[in-house]
Design a protein around this motif. Sequence first.
Motif, PDB file in Angstrom:
ATOM      1  N   PHE A 334       0.838  -1.198   0.000  1.00  0.00           N
ATOM      2  CA  PHE A 334       0.000   0.000   0.000  1.00  0.00           C
ATOM      3  C   PHE A 334       0.876   1.252   0.000  1.00  0.00           C
ATOM      4  O   PHE A 334       0.696   2.164  -0.805  1.00  0.00           O
ATOM      5  N   HIS A 335       1.872   1.265   0.901  1.00  0.00           N
ATOM      6  CA  HIS A 335       2.810   2.386   0.979  1.00  0.00           C
ATOM      7  C   HIS A 335       3.602   2.550  -0.319  1.00  0.00           C
ATOM      8  O   HIS A 335       3.799   3.654  -0.800  1.00  0.00           O
ATOM      9  N   PHE A 336       4.079   1.422  -0.856  1.00  0.00           N
ATOM     10  CA  PHE A 336       4.845   1.435  -2.105  1.00  0.00           C
ATOM     11  C   PHE A 336       4.012   2.086  -3.216  1.00  0.00           C
ATOM     12  O   PHE A 336       4.502   2.917  -3.982  1.00  0.00           O
ATOM     13  N   THR A 337       2.740   1.695  -3.286  1.00  0.00           N
ATOM     14  CA  THR A 337       1.844   2.218  -4.316  1.00  0.00           C
ATOM     15  C   THR A 337       1.601   3.715  -4.143  1.00  0.00           C
ATOM     16  O   THR A 337       1.646   4.472  -5.109  1.00  0.00           O
ATOM     17  N   ILE A 338       1.366   4.133  -2.896  1.00  0.00           N
ATOM     18  CA  ILE A 338       1.148   5.569  -2.636  1.00  0.00           C
ATOM     19  C   ILE A 338       2.386   6.369  -3.056  1.00  0.00           C
ATOM     20  O   ILE A 338       2.284   7.382  -3.744  1.00  0.00           O
ATOM     21  N   GLY A 339       3.561   5.874  -2.668  1.00  0.00           N
ATOM     22  CA  GLY A 339       4.808   6.535  -3.054  1.00  0.00           C
ATOM     23  C   GLY A 339       4.975   6.597  -4.556  1.00  0.00           C
ATOM     24  O   GLY A 339       5.408   7.610  -5.117  1.00  0.00           O
ATOM     25  N   SER A 340       4.580   5.511  -5.224  1.00  0.00           N
ATOM     26  CA  SER A 340       4.708   5.431  -6.683  1.00  0.00           C
ATOM     27  C   SER A 340       3.751   6.365  -7.410  1.00  0.00           C
ATOM     28  O   SER A 340       4.030   6.813  -8.516  1.00  0.00           O
ATOM     29  N   ILE A 341       2.603   6.624  -6.795  1.00  0.00           N
ATOM     30  CA  ILE A 341       1.642   7.568  -7.392  1.00  0.00           C
ATOM     31  C   ILE A 341       2.146   9.007  -7.193  1.00  0.00           C
ATOM     32  O   ILE A 341       2.105   9.829  -8.101  1.00  0.00           O
ATOM     33  N   ILE A 342       2.644   9.290  -5.980  1.00  0.00           N
ATOM     34  CA  ILE A 342       3.119  10.649  -5.676  1.00  0.00           C
ATOM     35  C   ILE A 342       4.381  10.993  -6.479  1.00  0.00           C
ATOM     36  O   ILE A 342       4.512  12.104  -6.998  1.00  0.00           O
ATOM     37  N   GLY A 343       5.315  10.020  -6.606  1.00  0.00           N
ATOM     38  CA  GLY A 343       6.615  10.257  -7.234  1.00  0.00           C
ATOM     39  C   GLY A 343       6.584  10.951  -8.589  1.00  0.00           C
ATOM     40  O   GLY A 343       7.099  12.066  -8.740  1.00  0.00           O
ATOM     41  N   PRO A 344       5.969  10.304  -9.614  1.00  0.00           N
ATOM     42  CA  PRO A 344       5.959  10.926 -10.947  1.00  0.00           C
ATOM     43  C   PRO A 344       5.224  12.269 -10.972  1.00  0.00           C
ATOM     44  O   PRO A 344       5.615  13.175 -11.704  1.00  0.00           O
ATOM     45  N   ASN A 345       4.150  12.392 -10.158  1.00  0.00           N
ATOM     46  CA  ASN A 345       3.363  13.629 -10.154  1.00  0.00           C
ATOM     47  C   ASN A 345       4.096  14.789  -9.508  1.00  0.00           C
ATOM     48  O   ASN A 345       4.228  15.858 -10.102  1.00  0.00           O
ATOM     49  N   LEU A 346       4.591  14.553  -8.284  1.00  0.00           N
ATOM     50  CA  LEU A 346       5.306  15.606  -7.568  1.00  0.00           C
ATOM     51  C   LEU A 346       6.593  15.977  -8.305  1.00  0.00           C
ATOM     52  O   LEU A 346       6.916  17.158  -8.472  1.00  0.00           O
ATOM     53  N   GLY A 347       7.312  14.954  -8.790  1.00  0.00           N
ATOM     54  CA  GLY A 347       8.538  15.195  -9.559  1.00  0.00           C
ATOM     55  C   GLY A 347       8.273  16.005 -10.810  1.00  0.00           C
ATOM     56  O   GLY A 347       8.994  16.962 -11.118  1.00  0.00           O
ATOM     57  N   GLY A 348       7.218  15.623 -11.546  1.00  0.00           N
ATOM     58  CA  GLY A 348       6.845  16.340 -12.777  1.00  0.00           C
ATOM     59  C   GLY A 348       6.493  17.796 -12.501  1.00  0.00           C
ATOM     60  O   GLY A 348       6.866  18.696 -13.257  1.00  0.00           O
ATOM     61  N   GLN A 349       5.781  18.018 -11.377  1.00  0.00           N
ATOM     62  CA  GLN A 349       5.376  19.391 -11.030  1.00  0.00           C
ATOM     63  C   GLN A 349       6.571  20.267 -10.646  1.00  0.00           C
ATOM     64  O   GLN A 349       6.664  21.411 -11.074  1.00  0.00           O
ATOM     65  N   VAL A 350       7.505  19.717  -9.835  1.00  0.00           N
ATOM     66  CA  VAL A 350       8.650  20.556  -9.432  1.00  0.00           C
ATOM     67  C   VAL A 350       9.596  20.821 -10.607  1.00  0.00           C
ATOM     68  O   VAL A 350      10.195  21.893 -10.687  1.00  0.00           O
ATOM     69  N   ILE A 351       9.688  19.865 -11.555  1.00  0.00           N
ATOM     70  CA  ILE A 351      10.488  20.106 -12.765  1.00  0.00           C
ATOM     71  C   ILE A 351       9.865  21.275 -13.540  1.00  0.00           C
ATOM     72  O   ILE A 351      10.551  22.175 -14.019  1.00  0.00           O
ATOM     73  N   ASN A 352       8.544  21.251 -13.628  1.00  0.00           N
ATOM     74  CA  ASN A 352       7.805  22.256 -14.388  1.00  0.00           C
ATOM     75  C   ASN A 352       7.865  23.637 -13.754  1.00  0.00           C
ATOM     76  O   ASN A 352       8.113  24.628 -14.429  1.00  0.00           O
ATOM     77  N   TRP A 353       7.618  23.687 -12.421  1.00  0.00           N
ATOM     78  CA  TRP A 353       7.427  24.980 -11.765  1.00  0.00           C
ATOM     79  C   TRP A 353       8.694  25.543 -11.128  1.00  0.00           C
ATOM     80  O   TRP A 353       8.797  26.756 -10.943  1.00  0.00           O
ATOM     81  N   ILE A 354       9.653  24.688 -10.750  1.00  0.00           N
ATOM     82  CA  ILE A 354      10.860  25.216 -10.098  1.00  0.00           C
ATOM     83  C   ILE A 354      12.062  25.075 -11.036  1.00  0.00           C
ATOM     84  O   ILE A 354      12.467  26.032 -11.668  1.00  0.00           O
ATOM     85  N   SER A 355      12.610  23.855 -11.124  1.00  0.00           N
ATOM     86  CA  SER A 355      13.739  23.612 -12.033  1.00  0.00           C
ATOM     87  C   SER A 355      13.903  22.108 -12.169  1.00  0.00           C
ATOM     88  O   SER A 355      13.441  21.348 -11.311  1.00  0.00           O
ATOM     89  N   PRO A 356      14.553  21.619 -13.263  1.00  0.00           N
ATOM     90  CA  PRO A 356      14.741  20.171 -13.390  1.00  0.00           C
ATOM     91  C   PRO A 356      15.444  19.553 -12.176  1.00  0.00           C
ATOM     92  O   PRO A 356      15.030  18.507 -11.671  1.00  0.00           O
ATOM     93  N   GLY A 357      16.495  20.247 -11.657  1.00  0.00           N
ATOM     94  CA  GLY A 357      17.277  19.697 -10.547  1.00  0.00           C
ATOM     95  C   GLY A 357      16.529  19.597  -9.233  1.00  0.00           C
ATOM     96  O   GLY A 357      16.928  18.832  -8.340  1.00  0.00           O
ATOM     97  N   SER A 358      15.412  20.334  -9.106  1.00  0.00           N
ATOM     98  CA  SER A 358      14.682  20.339  -7.835  1.00  0.00           C
ATOM     99  C   SER A 358      14.067  18.971  -7.522  1.00  0.00           C
ATOM    100  O   SER A 358      13.789  18.668  -6.364  1.00  0.00           O
TER     101      SER A 358
END
Length: 388
Positions: A334-358
């Motif tokens: 369950f935890h693995f799945t939650i982390g896996s859902i958050i990962g691509p989304n949060l990562g994609g958003q910070v690349i978009n709004w802050i910087s790729p390295g963030s």
Amino acid sequence: MSHSTSNYLILITVIVVAGISQGLLLPVLSIFLEQKGVSPGLNGLNAAALYVGSFAMTLVAERLLGAIGFKKLIIGGLLFVMIPLILFPYFPDIKIWFILRLVVGIGDSALHYSAQLWVLLVTAPEKRGRYISLYGMSYGLGFSIGPLGIKLLGFGDAVPFWVLFVCMAAVLVLVLMKLPDTKPEKAEHGQLPERRFRRSLAWAWYALLPALLYGYMEAGMNSNFPVYGLRIGLDANQISSLLPFVGIGGLFLQLPLGMLSDRYGRKQMLMFAGITGGIIFMLVPVAGTHFWWTLVLLTIAGGLVGSFFSLGLAYAADILPKALLPAANVVASFHFTIGSIIGPNLGGQVINWISPGSMFILLGFMYLLFGAAGVLFRRKPMLESVVK
């Protein structure tokens, strides 16, 4: 003994192909979408469909396994991954891909839950750490091979998918012919499910958190790193060469970390790996487009945190009564799945709004926070007598 060993080897083979399928699908589809001009945020959202499917499967996995048994659940899981696999290149529509990824996620989760629990329940406590480490290494091996499928795109968009389909079909035949049809013991369902899930989380929260971090790192890296690489100026070939090294690091360090955890304690190793791995992830943007520095940093960081899932499960097995292990396994999935859902989304958003390295700064910070939180975790004294 040889019979149980052959079963274990078949389970390992199943997990290798499950790893290949996830290691291949995330970056290949991310590259397709980035080349079509789809935003990193939407790209990440599409990738998360895989984990929404996994999440749905986690909710019913325990009851389903009790009803149909290990073998049928593994066969179903393989079919659920294989059928969408060959449809991806022929239906290049983002909405259809969302549904296909959902189905793959259901199949993938079924494979993991059944194989993982089988290994946990049939392994003697003194060998459990070693066997779970080998299980984790097998998944890591598959996951590292997966991104190499990017190189097959040169022969045609459908080629990587067909190659993987044939491999999985061979494994399906092996499972059908050789794996015995068994079910988990009914005794494991003695207590009320709610109590079991709540207790396993309350008593072993620190051991079950690594699954969330591992899911976040793995899915985030495979979905967002290709976008990060393209944004900072790496080409697709460099990205496909670098990405496997996150998993390769895990392959090299998984067993040594497991053995060190036997000697020095699993909590101490989780804290050390979390803090050190977190710092190294934060250094990746500093390497910029320098191929070899990036490779070294990804290998070491991936190596340190690559054993988080299996080390966390082994730690949970150390501190929980055996009756709570199936429940703890569901919580970890369950935890693995939650982390896996958050990962691509949060990562994609910070690349978009802050910087790729963030994406790496955020990832590193999470591991540092986890490492520091180890100070707060104390094993419940009342469990000491129950476990041993």
